[in-house]
Design a protein around this motif. Structure first.
Motif, mmCIF file in Angstrom:
data_model
loop_
_atom_site.group_PDB
_atom_site.id
_atom_site.type_symbol
_atom_site.label_atom_id
_atom_site.label_comp_id
_atom_site.label_asym_id
_atom_site.label_seq_id
_atom_site.Cartn_x
_atom_site.Cartn_y
_atom_site.Cartn_z
ATOM 1 N N LEU A 1 -37.270 10.138 78.168
ATOM 2 C CA LEU A 1 -36.236 11.156 78.135
ATOM 3 C C LEU A 1 -34.974 10.811 77.102
ATOM 4 C CD1 LEU A 1 -35.181 14.157 78.576
ATOM 5 C CD2 LEU A 1 -34.369 13.411 80.612
ATOM 6 N N VAL A 2 -34.827 11.553 75.827
ATOM 7 C CA VAL A 2 -33.494 10.966 74.966
ATOM 8 C C VAL A 2 -32.933 12.478 74.646
ATOM 9 C CG1 VAL A 2 -34.719 9.148 74.349
ATOM 10 C CG2 VAL A 2 -35.095 11.285 73.082
ATOM 11 N N GLN A 3 -31.840 12.301 74.018
ATOM 12 C CA GLN A 3 -31.076 13.631 73.404
ATOM 13 C C GLN A 3 -31.487 13.490 72.015
ATOM 14 O OE1 GLN A 3 -27.067 12.540 74.473
ATOM 15 N NE2 GLN A 3 -27.076 13.593 76.635
ATOM 16 N N ALA A 4 -31.197 14.801 71.503
ATOM 17 C CA ALA A 4 -31.250 15.057 70.292
ATOM 18 C C ALA A 4 -30.491 14.159 69.281
ATOM 19 C CB ALA A 4 -30.737 16.460 69.738
ATOM 20 N N GLY A 5 -31.150 13.463 68.381
ATOM 21 C CA GLY A 5 -30.431 12.515 67.432
ATOM 22 C C GLY A 5 -30.803 11.204 67.807
ATOM 23 N N ASP A 6 -31.252 11.102 68.953
ATOM 24 C CA ASP A 6 -31.554 9.682 69.366
ATOM 25 C C ASP A 6 -32.957 8.925 68.773
ATOM 26 O OD1 ASP A 6 -30.337 9.814 72.953
ATOM 27 O OD2 ASP A 6 -29.088 9.492 70.939
ATOM 28 N N SER A 7 -33.247 7.863 68.889
ATOM 29 C CA SER A 7 -34.369 7.089 68.584
ATOM 30 C C SER A 7 -35.341 6.688 69.664
ATOM 31 C CB SER A 7 -33.921 5.943 67.538
ATOM 32 O OG SER A 7 -33.144 6.206 66.589
ATOM 33 N N LEU A 8 -36.299 6.503 69.332
ATOM 34 C CA LEU A 8 -37.388 5.963 70.381
ATOM 35 C C LEU A 8 -38.539 5.268 69.485
ATOM 36 C CD1 LEU A 8 -37.173 6.358 73.506
ATOM 37 C CD2 LEU A 8 -38.866 8.180 73.127
ATOM 38 N N ARG A 9 -38.888 4.273 70.074
ATOM 39 C CA ARG A 9 -39.926 3.388 69.604
ATOM 40 C C ARG A 9 -41.430 3.510 70.347
ATOM 41 N NH1 ARG A 9 -40.635 -0.024 65.240
ATOM 42 N NH2 ARG A 9 -42.044 -1.805 65.617
ATOM 43 N N LEU A 10 -42.480 4.003 69.997
ATOM 44 C CA LEU A 10 -43.667 4.163 70.754
ATOM 45 C C LEU A 10 -44.505 2.895 70.244
ATOM 46 C CD1 LEU A 10 -44.649 7.794 70.634
ATOM 47 C CD2 LEU A 10 -43.168 6.588 72.276
#
Length: 118
Positions: A10-19
């Motif tokens: 769960l992240v906020q808009a504008g954040d980054s995530l790496r799958l």
């Protein structure tokens, strides 16, 4: 080949995530690897793909400029770097493998949930 996706959250808009997707069982470099996603009530859609050598990548128009795909054949992994996430990116993300010489993705991981809050 067996595929195991991880890295959602769960992240906020504008954040980054790496799958990340770890493969096992067969020669990883024989597969085109892709990422797909499925949002609630919607059909599964293509997100990105990368060729066996990693020399060519493909991305859906909706993620161009924000997402990138990469692979490490020595570690049998493929990654999806997601930047500038939007609420509409919320979905279950699946990694998939397409064996060399075939036209369809025949191998799928279990999916990892990505939720982007506004």
């Amino acid at each position: 080949v067996q595929l195991q996706a991880s890295g959602g959250g769960l992240v906020q808009a504008g954040d980054s995530l790496r799958l990340s997707c770890a493969a096992s069982g067969r020669t990883f470099s024989d597969y085109v690897m892709g990422w797909f996603r499925q949002a609630p009530g919607k059909e599964r859609e293509f997100v990105a793909a990368i060729t066996w050598s990693g020399g060519t990548t493909y991305r859906a128009d909706s993620v161009k400029g924000r997402f990138s795909i990469s692979r490490d054949n020595a570690k049998n992994t493929v990654a999806l770097q997601m930047n500038s996430l939007k609420p509409e990116d919320t979905a279950v993300y699946y990694c998939a493998g397409k064996e060399r010489g075939t036209t369809a993705y025949g191998y799928w991981g279990q999916g990892t949930q990505v939720t982007v809050s506004s």
